[in-house]
Design a protein around this motif. Structure first.
Motif, mmCIF file in Angstrom:
data_model
loop_
_atom_site.group_PDB
_atom_site.id
_atom_site.type_symbol
_atom_site.label_atom_id
_atom_site.label_comp_id
_atom_site.label_asym_id
_atom_site.label_seq_id
_atom_site.Cartn_x
_atom_site.Cartn_y
_atom_site.Cartn_z
ATOM 1 N N GLU A 110 0.819 -1.210 0.000
ATOM 2 C CA GLU A 110 0.000 0.000 0.000
ATOM 3 C C GLU A 110 0.857 1.266 0.000
ATOM 4 O O GLU A 110 0.486 2.299 -0.559
ATOM 5 N N THR A 111 2.051 1.169 0.588
ATOM 6 C CA THR A 111 2.969 2.317 0.580
ATOM 7 C C THR A 111 3.562 2.509 -0.806
ATOM 8 O O THR A 111 3.669 3.642 -1.304
ATOM 9 N N ARG A 112 3.918 1.418 -1.443
ATOM 10 C CA ARG A 112 4.451 1.502 -2.805
ATOM 11 C C ARG A 112 3.398 2.086 -3.755
ATOM 12 O O ARG A 112 3.708 2.911 -4.622
ATOM 13 N N GLU A 113 2.150 1.686 -3.562
ATOM 14 C CA GLU A 113 1.078 2.207 -4.412
ATOM 15 C C GLU A 113 0.882 3.705 -4.176
ATOM 16 O O GLU A 113 0.663 4.470 -5.124
ATOM 17 N N LEU A 114 0.956 4.122 -2.917
ATOM 18 C CA LEU A 114 0.821 5.536 -2.601
ATOM 19 C C LEU A 114 1.964 6.335 -3.224
ATOM 20 O O LEU A 114 1.759 7.457 -3.724
ATOM 21 N N MET A 115 3.164 5.782 -3.208
ATOM 22 C CA MET A 115 4.302 6.457 -3.827
ATOM 23 C C MET A 115 4.092 6.605 -5.341
ATOM 24 O O MET A 115 4.414 7.649 -5.923
ATOM 25 N N ARG A 116 3.534 5.581 -5.964
ATOM 26 C CA ARG A 116 3.214 5.680 -7.402
ATOM 27 C C ARG A 116 2.211 6.807 -7.650
ATOM 28 O O ARG A 116 2.343 7.569 -8.615
ATOM 29 N N ASP A 117 1.216 6.888 -6.790
ATOM 30 C CA ASP A 117 0.205 7.938 -6.930
ATOM 31 C C ASP A 117 0.832 9.323 -6.785
ATOM 32 O O ASP A 117 0.452 10.268 -7.500
ATOM 33 N N MET A 118 1.776 9.457 -5.868
ATOM 34 C CA MET A 118 2.451 10.740 -5.678
ATOM 35 C C MET A 118 3.235 11.145 -6.917
ATOM 36 O O MET A 118 3.232 12.308 -7.329
ATOM 37 N N VAL A 119 3.906 10.160 -7.522
ATOM 38 C CA VAL A 119 4.659 10.442 -8.752
ATOM 39 C C VAL A 119 3.691 10.856 -9.856
ATOM 40 O O VAL A 119 3.924 11.847 -10.576
ATOM 41 N N ALA A 120 2.606 10.124 -9.990
ATOM 42 C CA ALA A 120 1.624 10.420 -11.037
ATOM 43 C C ALA A 120 0.997 11.797 -10.847
ATOM 44 O O ALA A 120 0.662 12.487 -11.823
ATOM 45 N N ALA A 121 0.862 12.223 -9.600
ATOM 46 C CA ALA A 121 0.266 13.528 -9.306
ATOM 47 C C ALA A 121 1.243 14.683 -9.499
ATOM 48 O O ALA A 121 0.861 15.847 -9.359
ATOM 49 N N GLY A 122 2.507 14.358 -9.795
ATOM 50 C CA GLY A 122 3.503 15.398 -10.036
ATOM 51 C C GLY A 122 4.175 15.942 -8.801
ATOM 52 O O GLY A 122 4.961 16.895 -8.885
ATOM 53 N N GLU A 123 3.914 15.347 -7.628
ATOM 54 C CA GLU A 123 4.508 15.853 -6.385
ATOM 55 C C GLU A 123 6.031 15.782 -6.409
ATOM 56 O O GLU A 123 6.717 16.692 -5.944
ATOM 57 N N VAL A 124 6.564 14.695 -6.974
ATOM 58 C CA VAL A 124 8.012 14.499 -6.964
ATOM 59 C C VAL A 124 8.720 15.564 -7.801
ATOM 60 O O VAL A 124 9.886 15.902 -7.551
ATOM 61 N N GLU A 125 8.030 16.112 -8.780
ATOM 62 C CA GLU A 125 8.634 17.144 -9.630
ATOM 63 C C GLU A 125 8.911 18.433 -8.869
ATOM 64 O O GLU A 125 9.649 19.296 -9.354
ATOM 65 N N HIS A 126 8.325 18.586 -7.689
ATOM 66 C CA HIS A 126 8.523 19.793 -6.884
ATOM 67 C C HIS A 126 9.709 19.671 -5.925
ATOM 68 O O HIS A 126 10.001 20.626 -5.191
ATOM 69 N N LEU A 127 10.396 18.536 -5.935
ATOM 70 C CA LEU A 127 11.546 18.378 -5.051
ATOM 71 C C LEU A 127 12.655 19.345 -5.446
ATOM 72 O O LEU A 127 13.000 19.471 -6.622
ATOM 73 N N VAL A 128 13.225 20.010 -4.452
ATOM 74 C CA VAL A 128 14.324 20.930 -4.740
ATOM 75 C C VAL A 128 15.619 20.125 -4.854
ATOM 76 O O VAL A 128 15.778 19.082 -4.208
ATOM 77 N N PRO A 129 16.567 20.599 -5.680
ATOM 78 C CA PRO A 129 17.803 19.829 -5.920
ATOM 79 C C PRO A 129 18.548 19.454 -4.647
ATOM 80 O O PRO A 129 19.081 18.349 -4.537
ATOM 81 N N GLU A 130 18.606 20.375 -3.695
ATOM 82 C CA GLU A 130 19.361 20.110 -2.466
ATOM 83 C C GLU A 130 18.819 18.903 -1.716
ATOM 84 O O GLU A 130 19.590 18.112 -1.150
ATOM 85 N N ARG A 131 17.491 18.722 -1.714
ATOM 86 C CA ARG A 131 16.913 17.589 -0.999
ATOM 87 C C ARG A 131 17.157 16.288 -1.745
ATOM 88 O O ARG A 131 17.381 15.235 -1.138
ATOM 89 N N VAL A 132 17.084 16.340 -3.076
ATOM 90 C CA VAL A 132 17.373 15.132 -3.855
ATOM 91 C C VAL A 132 18.806 14.700 -3.599
ATOM 92 O O VAL A 132 19.085 13.522 -3.331
ATOM 93 N N TRP A 133 19.752 15.638 -3.657
ATOM 94 C CA TRP A 133 21.154 15.302 -3.428
ATOM 95 C C TRP A 133 21.375 14.798 -2.004
ATOM 96 O O TRP A 133 22.108 13.821 -1.794
ATOM 97 N N ALA A 134 20.738 15.440 -1.035
ATOM 98 C CA ALA A 134 20.923 15.017 0.359
ATOM 99 C C ALA A 134 20.498 13.574 0.563
ATOM 100 O O ALA A 134 21.204 12.789 1.222
ATOM 101 N N GLU A 135 19.369 13.182 -0.016
ATOM 102 C CA GLU A 135 18.893 11.809 0.138
ATOM 103 C C GLU A 135 19.725 10.832 -0.690
ATOM 104 O O GLU A 135 20.031 9.724 -0.249
#
Length: 413
Positions: free
Chosen positions: A155-180
């Motif tokens: 259910e968590t994996r499915e929710l993550m897919r939904d977040m990607v489909a909704a465009g939420e991941v596109e709002h990640l700032v570069p610094e946070r992507v690099w940090a993770e």
């Protein structure tokens, strides 16, 4: 005012792992009360304090409300009326949503202990979907805990897919992507980070240059695993094994073959000049994520030069010296050590090669020691001046490499 130990310290205690950083939540207090007790405020977005003696972090219990897309789109409430259960309910995963009181009693409203036992990464509530960083955090936790048998709940994996489909991941700032990403590359199984992001569709958003490697074939006689994306995963895991916790080595391993995604279809499964083709996408990743210069510089050198290292036993002595010079190894000897670790990870990160030797690395290390023994002083004493000294030293270094070169038959073995 009540104080509770929370999050990773509680989780790691249940896992039987060493507890390193301990975080605390303070319930029923105000900023003014904390300051009067001698705590030092350090939080920018919400009140976090350092203990006056231990310097451990204490945060006021808080809730958060989504106000805009992305990581920064939150409003926080740290009123003294916020309960411990309120605070735990806003956390990402159940295994991170546990607390202990001063007597060591476990407070576990979201059944995190059961998920620790069952080795499951599960989101706490639908509010998980409000913060795109959590997609990266789940992947990073999987990179850490996959060796213990952890998996992401369906259910968590499915929710993550939904977040990607909704465009939420596109709002990640570069610094946070690099940090993770940086943290993930320092974990025991960084391949799980890529697997997790790819499974939910986030990899093509945050690291399209890496995502493009999957499905690209390689020559089976050199790469029994065939798929370049699979090879990349094997290389970063080998890098984590050879240099535990070293995200610099990990980043170089991750990006060393980016050029293979750009190989013309008619040339496959060969990858002629992939080491040069890989520089442009590597620079794009480094610039987009604002990667530190140290990481970007060594990654570019590793991308360009790793095939030379693999062919070290076949090279002319002068070419070996040129390799050292391109690495600037005489000024930065540690860079050669790091580069050869990346190259060994590349060579051993292949199907059936995990336990193989890397004689090229042994030879290059020995050759470098031999060249370092060639000093300029004798040439100065001979009366040479200026460029003549450097030229004589260079010739002597080539000879020093020649003297330790293995016989051709041994090199070809």
């Amino acid at each position: 005012m009540k104080i509770y130990r929370v999050g990773g310290a509680v989780r790691d205690k249940l896992l039987g792992r060493a507890v390193k950083d301990i975080d605390y939540v303070v319930v029923g207090a105000t900023v003014g009360e904390m300051l009067r007790l001698g705590y030092r405020a350090v939080g920018k977005d919400f009140p976090v304090f350092l203990h006056p003696k231990t310097n451990e972090e204490y945060a006021l219990a808080r809730t958060e409300r989504k106000t805009a897309p992305g990581y920064h789109g939150f409003a926080f409430n740290t009123d003294p009326s916020v309960t411990l259960e309120d605070d735990l309910g806003r956390r990402d995963l159940t295994i991170n949503a546990m607390a202990e009181d001063e007597d060591g009693k476990l407070i576990d409203p979201h059944h995190g202990a059961a998920d620790v036992r069952d080795r499951v990464l599960r989101h706490v509530s639908p509010a998980f979907a409000e913060d795109p960083v959590r997609v990266l955090r789940v992947a990073r936790f999987l990179a850490r805990f996959a060796p213990l048998g952890f998996r992401v709940a369906d259910e968590t994996r499915e929710l993550m897919r939904d977040m990607v489909a909704a465009g939420e991941v596109e709002h990640l700032v570069p610094e946070r992507v690099w940090a993770e990403l940086r943290k993930a590359l320092g974990e025991p199984t960084p391949s799980a980070f890529l697997d997790c992001l790819r499974a939910c569709g986030a990899l093509r958003v945050v690291l399209p240059e890496i995502d493009a490697l999957y499905g690209v074939p390689q020559r089976a006689e050199y790469h029994p695993e065939i798929d370049t994306g699979v090879h990349t995963q094997m290389v970063i895991d080998m890098a984590a094994r050879l240099a535990p916790g070293d995200d610099l080595i990990g980043f170089c391993a991750l990006t060393h073959d980016l050029g293979k995604a750009l190989t013309p279809v008619e040339e496959l499964p060969r990858h002629i000049m992939h080491e040069e083709r890989g520089v442009a996408p590597l620079r794009a990743v480094a610039e987009r994520l604002r990667v530190p210069n140290e990481h970007a510089d060594l990654a570019i050198l590793s991308c360009r030069l790793h095939l030379l290292a693999h062919r070290a036993l076949e090279l002319r002595p002068q070419t070996v010296l040129e390799l050292f010079e391109k690495l600037d190894a005489f000024r930065k000897p540690q860079r050669l050590v790091q580069f050869l670790t990346v190259c060994e990870a590349d060579k051993r990160g292949r199907l059936g090669c995990a336990e193989s030797d890397y004689p090229q690395g042994e030879f290059l290390r020995a050759a470098f020691v031999a060249t370092m023994d060639v000093k300029a002083v004798p040439f100065v004493e001979q009366g040479l001046q200026g460029p003549a000294i450097a030229e004589a030293q260079r010739k002597a270094r080539v000879q020093a490499i020649t003297d330790i070169m293995p016989p051709r038959g041994e090199a070809d073995a």
